[in-house]
Design an enzyme around this catalytic site. Structure first.
Site, mmCIF file in Angstrom:
data_model
loop_
_atom_site.group_PDB
_atom_site.id
_atom_site.type_symbol
_atom_site.label_atom_id
_atom_site.label_comp_id
_atom_site.label_asym_id
_atom_site.label_seq_id
_atom_site.Cartn_x
_atom_site.Cartn_y
_atom_site.Cartn_z
ATOM 1 N N ASP A 190 -24.416 91.956 -89.155
ATOM 2 C CA ASP A 190 -25.304 90.664 -89.417
ATOM 3 C C ASP A 190 -26.367 90.730 -88.256
ATOM 4 O OD1 ASP A 190 -26.383 88.363 -90.522
ATOM 5 O OD2 ASP A 190 -25.042 86.976 -89.610
ATOM 6 N N GLY B 201 -32.191 90.845 -89.901
ATOM 7 C CA GLY B 201 -33.576 90.080 -90.320
ATOM 8 C C GLY B 201 -34.025 89.531 -88.759
ATOM 9 N N HIS C 51 -33.235 96.123 -91.714
ATOM 10 C CA HIS C 51 -32.152 96.841 -92.475
ATOM 11 C C HIS C 51 -32.181 98.348 -92.016
ATOM 12 C CE1 HIS C 51 -31.224 93.114 -94.074
ATOM 13 N NE2 HIS C 51 -32.395 93.002 -94.843
ATOM 14 N N GLU D 226 -23.417 86.835 -102.628
ATOM 15 C CA GLU D 226 -24.408 85.799 -102.460
ATOM 16 C C GLU D 226 -25.922 86.404 -101.840
ATOM 17 O OE1 GLU D 226 -21.178 85.661 -100.880
ATOM 18 O OE2 GLU D 226 -20.754 84.278 -102.962
ATOM 19 N N ARG E 145 -31.538 86.465 -102.077
ATOM 20 C CA ARG E 145 -32.809 86.827 -101.046
ATOM 21 C C ARG E 145 -33.825 87.320 -102.124
ATOM 22 N NH1 ARG E 145 -30.247 89.306 -95.621
ATOM 23 N NH2 ARG E 145 -28.500 87.634 -95.624
ATOM 24 N N LEU F 165 -11.890 109.959 -91.501
ATOM 25 C CA LEU F 165 -12.288 108.719 -91.647
ATOM 26 C C LEU F 165 -12.622 108.369 -92.925
ATOM 27 C CD1 LEU F 165 -13.388 106.226 -89.929
ATOM 28 C CD2 LEU F 165 -15.630 106.944 -89.921
ATOM 29 N N ARG G 139 -17.764 90.555 -86.429
ATOM 30 C CA ARG G 139 -19.308 90.124 -86.796
ATOM 31 C C ARG G 139 -19.980 90.219 -85.773
ATOM 32 N NH1 ARG G 139 -20.492 85.787 -91.220
ATOM 33 N NH2 ARG G 139 -22.843 86.036 -91.475
ATOM 34 N N SER H 86 -18.195 84.244 -94.335
ATOM 35 C CA SER H 86 -19.167 84.593 -95.205
ATOM 36 C C SER H 86 -18.578 85.369 -96.446
ATOM 37 C CB SER H 86 -20.514 85.391 -94.768
ATOM 38 O OG SER H 86 -21.155 84.550 -93.777
HETATM 39 C C1 IPE Z 1 -22.897 88.306 -94.513
HETATM 40 O O1 IPE Z 1 -24.096 87.930 -93.876
HETATM 41 C C2 IPE Z 1 -22.972 89.265 -95.651
HETATM 42 C C3 IPE Z 1 -23.412 90.888 -95.166
HETATM 43 C C4 IPE Z 1 -23.476 90.862 -93.896
HETATM 44 C C5 IPE Z 1 -23.817 91.533 -95.967
HETATM 45 P P1 IPE Z 1 -25.181 86.829 -94.385
HETATM 46 O O2 IPE Z 1 -26.271 87.032 -93.255
HETATM 47 O O3 IPE Z 1 -25.334 87.270 -95.993
HETATM 48 O O4 IPE Z 1 -24.389 85.592 -94.248
HETATM 49 P P2 IPE Z 1 -24.382 84.167 -94.110
HETATM 50 O O5 IPE Z 1 -25.484 83.724 -95.134
HETATM 51 O O6 IPE Z 1 -25.327 84.112 -92.578
HETATM 52 O O7 IPE Z 1 -23.228 83.317 -94.146
HETATM 53 C C1 IPE Z 2 -27.143 91.338 -92.597
HETATM 54 O O1 IPE Z 2 -28.187 91.207 -91.920
HETATM 55 C C2 IPE Z 2 -27.653 92.326 -93.359
HETATM 56 C C3 IPE Z 2 -27.660 91.757 -94.855
HETATM 57 C C4 IPE Z 2 -26.996 90.584 -95.250
HETATM 58 C C5 IPE Z 2 -27.777 92.747 -95.990
HETATM 59 P P1 IPE Z 2 -29.262 89.671 -92.224
HETATM 60 O O2 IPE Z 2 -30.310 90.397 -93.177
HETATM 61 O O3 IPE Z 2 -28.449 88.755 -92.823
HETATM 62 O O4 IPE Z 2 -29.832 89.274 -90.845
HETATM 63 P P2 IPE Z 2 -30.257 88.001 -90.326
HETATM 64 O O5 IPE Z 2 -28.906 87.304 -90.401
HETATM 65 O O6 IPE Z 2 -31.082 87.148 -91.427
HETATM 66 O O7 IPE Z 2 -30.436 87.981 -89.006
HETATM 67 MG MG MG Z 3 -27.503 87.362 -91.914
#
Ligand code: IPE
Ligand code: IPE
Ligand code: MG
Length: 231
Positions: free
Chosen positions: A16, A19, A33, A63, A67, A127, A178, A186
């Site tokens: 996580d 973004g 990403h 979920e 996006r 692995l 995480r 999540s």
């Molecule tokens: C969890 O991250 C899913 C992945 C890492 C693929 P999210 O960014 O989607 O989770 P929330 O929305 O913060 O709970």
């Molecule tokens: C995790 O990073 C990757 C995916 C869920 C695909 P995010 O895209 O959720 O990054 P933040 O949480 O918005 O920073």
């Molecule tokens: Mg996220």
């Protein structure tokens, strides 16, 4: 190389912060990403180096379809480049590729090349890397229960459910990590995480590297897993 005394057999990564990493740099989310893929590569190398046998990466949740199309297409493009291409890092590094989640909604070419790479690498045992794609913990449990019902089962056991979940070919995670400082699961591997050790470092996923993995391994080595018993 730092010596780690108790290495988890299976680490599950909730990647996580991609973004936020991009936004802080004034870049589009997909740049985050892209940088996140580099971190996956570094983590795979570090897992091999320290003897982790199973690494699971939460890449796209059930979920995440909420996006924008632009962001989702960007993620598919990266999957194509890094997992699905002929000469991918799994084939090169002799790493077994596995996936959990429902691949049906993914583009046909992506599905096909993913399946091909899974097949081409199925006998590697150094692995096993599992990508969670269109994966949800609740969805996994519900699909497994429905499969067992279709098989005619009226009652099920813990063992039967574990053997029907998407994770049937890998052990339950010992350690769930995480990044980005969010303290939640999540909808990741809900059933499989019953006794996993949890760890929530603040680092954003694109900045995660060997040094962070070593720190995490040290944290894990100090944990005392009791499974409800007394020592
Ligand atoms: C969890 O991250 C899913 C992945 C890492 C693929 P999210 O960014 O989607 O989770 P929330 O929305 O913060 O709970
Ligand atoms: C995790 O990073 C990757 C995916 C869920 C695909 P995010 O895209 O959720 O990054 P933040 O949480 O918005 O920073
Ligand atoms: Mg996220």
């Amino acid at each position: 190389m730092t010596k780690i005394l108790k290495v988890p057999q299976h680490i599950a990564f909730i990647m996580d912060g991609n973004g936020r990493w991009a936004t802080r740099r004034g870049l589009p989310r997909n740049a985050g990403h892209k940088a996140g893929v580099k971190a996956i590569e570094k983590t795979i190398d570090a897992c091999i180096k320290y003897g982790v046998k199973y690494a699971t990466f939460f890449a796209f949740s059930t979920e995440n379809w909420k996006r924008s199309k632009e962001e989702i297409d960007g993620i598919f493009k990266l999957l194509r480049e890094y997992i699905a291409k002929e000469d991918n890092l799994f084939v090169k590094k002799h790493v077994r590729l596995n996936s959990i989640g429902v691949l049906d909604p993914f583009p046909e070419d992506l599905k096909q090349s993913l399946e091909k790479t899974k097949k081409d690498t199925q006998n590697y045992d150094k692995l096993t890397v599992t990508f969670a794609l269109n994966y949800g913990g609740r969805d996994d449990i519900i699909r497994a229960v429905n499969t067992l019902i279709k098989e005619g089962k009226k009652e099920i056991t813990d063992k039967e459910l574990l053997a029907t979940l998407d994770t049937k070919s890998i052990p339950e995670p010992d350690f769930v990590l995480r990044t980005s400082g969010e303290n939640r699961i999540s909808n990741f591997m809900l059933f499989q995480m019953a006794y996993s050790e949890l760890y929530f470092p603040k680092v954003l996923w694109p900045d995660f590297d060997e040094k962070h993995l070593v720190k995490a391994l040290k944290v894990y080595a100090k944990r005392d897993r009791r499974y409800g018993g007394i020592k």
